[in-house]
Design a protein around this motif. Structure first.
Motif, mmCIF file in Angstrom:
data_model
loop_
_atom_site.group_PDB
_atom_site.id
_atom_site.type_symbol
_atom_site.label_atom_id
_atom_site.label_comp_id
_atom_site.label_asym_id
_atom_site.label_seq_id
_atom_site.Cartn_x
_atom_site.Cartn_y
_atom_site.Cartn_z
ATOM 1 N N THR A 28 0.852 -1.189 0.000
ATOM 2 C CA THR A 28 0.000 0.000 0.000
ATOM 3 C C THR A 28 0.883 1.231 0.000
ATOM 4 O OG1 THR A 28 -1.570 -1.231 1.370
ATOM 5 C CG2 THR A 28 -1.964 1.128 1.096
ATOM 6 N N GLN A 29 0.733 2.062 -1.013
ATOM 7 C CA GLN A 29 1.561 3.257 -1.131
ATOM 8 C C GLN A 29 0.796 4.480 -0.616
ATOM 9 O OE1 GLN A 29 3.029 5.338 -4.981
ATOM 10 N NE2 GLN A 29 4.699 3.944 -4.407
ATOM 11 N N PHE A 30 1.524 5.330 0.132
ATOM 12 C CA PHE A 30 0.956 6.543 0.714
ATOM 13 C C PHE A 30 1.783 7.757 0.290
ATOM 14 C CE2 PHE A 30 -0.308 3.124 3.517
ATOM 15 C CZ PHE A 30 -1.620 3.432 3.856
ATOM 16 N N SER A 31 1.107 8.891 0.222
ATOM 17 C CA SER A 31 1.793 10.155 -0.015
ATOM 18 C C SER A 31 2.479 10.601 1.281
ATOM 19 C CB SER A 31 0.786 11.216 -0.461
ATOM 20 O OG SER A 31 0.029 11.658 0.662
ATOM 21 N N PRO A 32 3.331 11.636 1.227
ATOM 22 C CA PRO A 32 3.962 12.148 2.447
ATOM 23 C C PRO A 32 2.959 12.641 3.486
ATOM 24 C CG PRO A 32 5.126 12.954 0.522
ATOM 25 C CD PRO A 32 3.882 12.291 0.022
ATOM 26 N N LEU A 33 1.708 12.898 3.072
ATOM 27 C CA LEU A 33 0.673 13.350 4.003
ATOM 28 C C LEU A 33 -0.232 12.205 4.453
ATOM 29 C CD1 LEU A 33 -0.341 16.742 2.318
ATOM 30 C CD2 LEU A 33 1.216 16.362 4.253
ATOM 31 N N GLY A 34 0.143 10.985 4.098
ATOM 32 C CA GLY A 34 -0.618 9.835 4.559
ATOM 33 C C GLY A 34 -1.815 9.483 3.710
ATOM 34 N N GLU A 35 -1.924 10.053 2.511
ATOM 35 C CA GLU A 35 -3.041 9.727 1.620
ATOM 36 C C GLU A 35 -2.735 8.437 0.865
ATOM 37 O OE1 GLU A 35 -3.934 14.388 0.423
ATOM 38 O OE2 GLU A 35 -2.278 13.278 -0.473
ATOM 39 N N GLN A 36 -3.666 7.480 0.898
ATOM 40 C CA GLN A 36 -3.441 6.213 0.205
ATOM 41 C C GLN A 36 -3.531 6.425 -1.299
ATOM 42 O OE1 GLN A 36 -5.344 2.648 1.738
ATOM 43 N NE2 GLN A 36 -5.627 1.840 -0.334
ATOM 44 N N LEU A 37 -2.491 5.960 -2.019
ATOM 45 C CA LEU A 37 -2.414 6.136 -3.457
ATOM 46 C C LEU A 37 -2.785 4.873 -4.220
ATOM 47 C CD1 LEU A 37 0.935 8.163 -3.577
ATOM 48 C CD2 LEU A 37 -1.409 9.050 -3.482
ATOM 49 N N GLU A 38 -2.341 3.719 -3.732
ATOM 50 C CA GLU A 38 -2.689 2.454 -4.379
ATOM 51 C C GLU A 38 -2.487 1.313 -3.395
ATOM 52 O OE1 GLU A 38 -0.164 1.791 -7.738
ATOM 53 O OE2 GLU A 38 1.649 1.573 -6.542
ATOM 54 N N ASP A 39 -3.134 0.190 -3.691
ATOM 55 C CA ASP A 39 -3.014 -0.989 -2.844
ATOM 56 C C ASP A 39 -2.934 -2.200 -3.758
ATOM 57 O OD1 ASP A 39 -3.028 -2.307 -0.224
ATOM 58 O OD2 ASP A 39 -4.956 -3.112 -0.864
ATOM 59 N N GLN B 80 10.351 3.895 3.696
ATOM 60 C CA GLN B 80 10.314 5.355 3.586
ATOM 61 C C GLN B 80 11.355 5.779 2.555
ATOM 62 O OE1 GLN B 80 9.871 7.783 7.188
ATOM 63 N NE2 GLN B 80 10.243 5.939 8.404
ATOM 64 N N LEU B 81 10.965 6.643 1.613
ATOM 65 C CA LEU B 81 11.882 7.134 0.599
ATOM 66 C C LEU B 81 11.901 8.658 0.586
ATOM 67 C CD1 LEU B 81 11.200 4.767 -2.451
ATOM 68 C CD2 LEU B 81 13.172 4.755 -0.906
ATOM 69 N N CYS B 82 13.107 9.223 0.541
ATOM 70 C CA CYS B 82 13.297 10.671 0.466
ATOM 71 C C CYS B 82 14.006 11.012 -0.839
ATOM 72 C CB CYS B 82 14.133 11.175 1.642
ATOM 73 S SG CYS B 82 13.384 10.870 3.260
ATOM 74 N N LEU C 153 10.608 13.734 2.226
ATOM 75 C CA LEU C 153 9.863 12.480 2.111
ATOM 76 C C LEU C 153 8.989 12.529 0.868
ATOM 77 C CD1 LEU C 153 9.051 9.777 3.508
ATOM 78 C CD2 LEU C 153 7.220 11.061 4.636
ATOM 79 N N VAL C 154 9.092 11.504 0.012
ATOM 80 C CA VAL C 154 8.301 11.496 -1.222
ATOM 81 C C VAL C 154 7.203 10.442 -1.211
ATOM 82 C CG1 VAL C 154 10.002 12.566 -2.722
ATOM 83 C CG2 VAL C 154 10.104 10.111 -2.339
ATOM 84 N N ASN C 155 7.443 9.300 -0.569
ATOM 85 C CA ASN C 155 6.362 8.318 -0.431
ATOM 86 C C ASN C 155 6.725 7.266 0.600
ATOM 87 O OD1 ASN C 155 7.478 5.819 -1.730
ATOM 88 N ND2 ASN C 155 7.547 7.143 -3.536
ATOM 89 N N LEU C 156 5.700 6.530 1.012
ATOM 90 C CA LEU C 156 5.861 5.408 1.925
ATOM 91 C C LEU C 156 5.112 4.219 1.345
ATOM 92 C CD1 LEU C 156 4.871 8.121 3.849
ATOM 93 C CD2 LEU C 156 5.982 6.650 5.534
#
Length: 283
Positions: A20-31, A118-120, A126-129
């Motif tokens: 599950t990928q999230f934006s730096p603000l915790g918004e779910q992008l895909e699963d 975590q990727l920066c 921070l760009v995504n989690l």
């Protein structure tokens, strides 16, 4: 090194879950559903990893597109360390100019694994989690619900174990964490760790912004994202060069049991230690 390999073997099995990928603000992008197999071969002197991810089919077909990755490991790299319970972290060993930076953390408990990446970017932002929630195939083990601020309120006492990439002996010491609200949107934190004359106490406060805790005091702003599966991710905002820093991932294993793993770097940007804190809520 033999002990590290044995700790790695604690992760063997067929793990069903998702990326599950999230934006730096915790918004779910895909699963994306996944099946990860870690198989000991050659009398467990090697480990074969087979990862299958089931991607949406761009043609619109109902059958997913299967992306498969196969690797074999006979030794562990310098960028990864394992604890005795199988928990681990792997990531950048040297922060370098104009290069991306990041790491992966993994926890195992009660036939479940939780991993987080975590990727920066090159500027330290921070760009995504990517959160990976997995369970052993054939086991019906419910995952923890999304982490909330109120789950953390209280006093936590535990034990920290620190291991080092240069193979020096590990350290262990008691810890205490106290968290309470100061009004509806403020969280106050007090951390104590160490023994004797080496005891250290750090006090700080955060703005509660939905599922984000913003620690903006001091010379280094930090963000804590509260995520599904009882997970949390702590990141400097941004990672700064020529200054020591850490990244942390936490897992609320049970309502009164939490684990936190801390990957620490010195002012030269060198990875210097990995710490696992196991703490129980006292009240």
């Amino acid at each position: 090194m033999t002990q590290q390999w044995n700790n790695f073997l604690k992760n063997l099995g067929v793990w069903e879950g998702s990326f599950t990928q999230f934006s730096p603000l915790g918004e779910q992008l895909e699963d994306i559903p996944s099946i990860l197999s870690l198989e000991g071969i050659n009398d467990r002197k090697s480990v074969r990893l087979t990862l299958r991810r089931f991607l949406p089919n761009p043609s619109g077909d109902s059958e997913p597109k299967v992306n498969e990755l196969v690797r074999e490991y006979q030794f562990l790299g310098r960028d990864i360390l394992f604890f005795e319970n199988g928990a681990f972290s792997q990531g950048t060993i040297q922060l370098a100019p104009f290069s991306e930076f990041g790491g992966e953390w993994g926890f195992i408990h009660n036939n479940r694994r939780l991993r987080l990446v975590q990727l920066c970017d090159r500027d330290g932002n921070l760009v995504n989690l990517t959160l990976m929630r997995e369970k052993l195939a054939g086991k019906d083990v419910p995952e923890q619900p999304p982490l909330k601020v109120d789950d953390l309120i209280g006093e936590w006492r535990g034990e920290a174990v620190t291991i080092y990439p240069d193979w020096r002996p590990s350290d262990s010491y008691p810890t205490s964490l106290q968290l309470h609200r100061d009004g509806p949107n403020q969280l106050v934190q007090k951390i104590t760790f160490g023994t004797g004359i080496d005891v250290k106490t750090i006090a700080s406060s955060a703005l509660i912004d939905g599922s984000i805790l913003r620690f903006n005091e001091g010379s280094q702003a930090m963000q804590v994202l509260l995520l599904p599966g009882g997970a949390s991710a702590t990141t400097p905002m941004p990672v700064q060069r020529r200054k020591s820093f850490f990244l942390e991932v936490g897992l609320l294993v049970e309502p009164d049991l939490r684990q936190r793993m801390i990957r620490s770097y010195n002012e030269k940007g060198e990875w210097v230690s990995l710490t696992l804190v196991t703490e129980h809520k006292i009240h």
